[in-house]
Design a protein around this motif. Structure first.
Motif, mmCIF file in Angstrom:
data_model
loop_
_atom_site.group_PDB
_atom_site.id
_atom_site.type_symbol
_atom_site.label_atom_id
_atom_site.label_comp_id
_atom_site.label_asym_id
_atom_site.label_seq_id
_atom_site.Cartn_x
_atom_site.Cartn_y
_atom_site.Cartn_z
ATOM 1 N N ASP A 7 19.263 42.611 -15.175
ATOM 2 C CA ASP A 7 18.014 42.872 -15.874
ATOM 3 C C ASP A 7 18.257 42.744 -17.383
ATOM 4 O OD1 ASP A 7 16.794 43.458 -13.451
ATOM 5 O OD2 ASP A 7 17.185 45.613 -13.617
ATOM 6 N N LEU A 38 12.294 47.027 -20.730
ATOM 7 C CA LEU A 38 12.679 46.009 -19.754
ATOM 8 C C LEU A 38 11.898 44.729 -20.041
ATOM 9 C CD1 LEU A 38 14.205 45.216 -17.159
ATOM 10 C CD2 LEU A 38 12.264 46.106 -15.856
ATOM 11 N N LYS A 58 13.138 41.282 -15.277
ATOM 12 C CA LYS A 58 13.747 41.933 -14.114
ATOM 13 C C LYS A 58 14.297 40.860 -13.190
ATOM 14 C CE LYS A 58 13.076 45.565 -10.697
ATOM 15 N NZ LYS A 58 14.337 46.196 -11.142
#
Length: 240
Positions: free
Chosen positions: A205, A227, A230
């Motif tokens: 990730d 994030l 992913k």
């Protein structure tokens, strides 16, 4: 009689651009004060990598002849950080540039500012099975990776076992900074590019680390770890 120091700065720059190794650029800077100033001021492409072995032996690629610095032992370094070798010592870490001998001392791991400042283990807003910095701060910690992002910013993976947190500090500053409530992750690598700090986890990730400034002391701190990509999404896309 004309000397090498009389060469115009522009011409010295043309010579410098032809030198692609660390060793040759160090020799260039040693010719005279004027050339040393040119080596510091003129924009040139990054040199080829310098290969450092654990015993202190150095190779200035693409040369195959090893060399050492007389009177200086660089054995025992832990890793490399830009143009510096990283030497851990107890709970502190210092960086040494093998060419200039410049040394940068980093704060001790016992000196860490929490974000938020009043963070407490009993208020951890995550599942009981999740570790945060508050869970690992008093355990056996190690520098997993160190990155000199700029003259005012150092970032590090500080791990307990395979997981840890991202800490930042100012070189020569009094303390590190960490997001106390964030979940510890198995970070593998990080890079600083275009003014952004990015980190990759063991699960592949990709995270973007936002850096802000503590208004009270002016030191850097991590304001957010977001994030960006992913890995599971790529697995799904490849499956289609």
């Amino acid at each position: 009689m004309p000397s090498w120091s009389d060469i115009p700065l522009e011409l010295a720059g043309l010579v410098l651009r032809l030198l692609s190794t660390y060793a040759d650029r160090a020799r260039f800077a040693a010719v005279c004060p004027q050339w040393r100033a040119a080596a510091r001021q003129l924009p040139v492409p990054p040199p080829l990598p310098l290969l450092a072995l654990p015993d202190g032996t150095l190779y200035s690629l693409p040369c195959t002849q090893p060399f050492r610095f007389p009177g200086c032992g660089f054995a025992g370094f832990n890793s490399a950080c830009g143009g510096y070798l990283v030497f851990p010592q107890d709970d502190i870490c210092f960086l040494v540039n093998p060419f200039s001998r410049a040394t940068v001392t980093l704060p001790a791991l016992s000196s860490v500012r929490l974000c938020p400042p009043n963070a407490d283990l009993k208020n951890v807003p995550v599942e009981p099975s999740t570790s945060t910095w508050l869970h690992i701060k008093d355990k056996n910690l190690c520098f997993r990776k160190l990155l000199l992002c700029s003259p005012n910013l150092v970032a590090a993976f500080i791990n307990h076992g395979v997981t840890g947190q991202i800490l930042v500090c100012q070189p020569g500053g009094p303390s590190w900074s960490v997001r106390a409530y964030d979940k510890c992750k198995a970070f593998e690598d990080m890079a600083f590019h275009g003014g952004k700090l990015c980190a990759v986890s063991h699960e592949e990730d990709l995270f973007v680390v936002s850096i802000s400034q503590d208004t009270t002391i002016g030191s850097p701190e991590v304001s957010r770890i977001g994030l960006a990509i992913k890995e599971d999404l790529f697995v799904m896309d490849r499956g289609h």
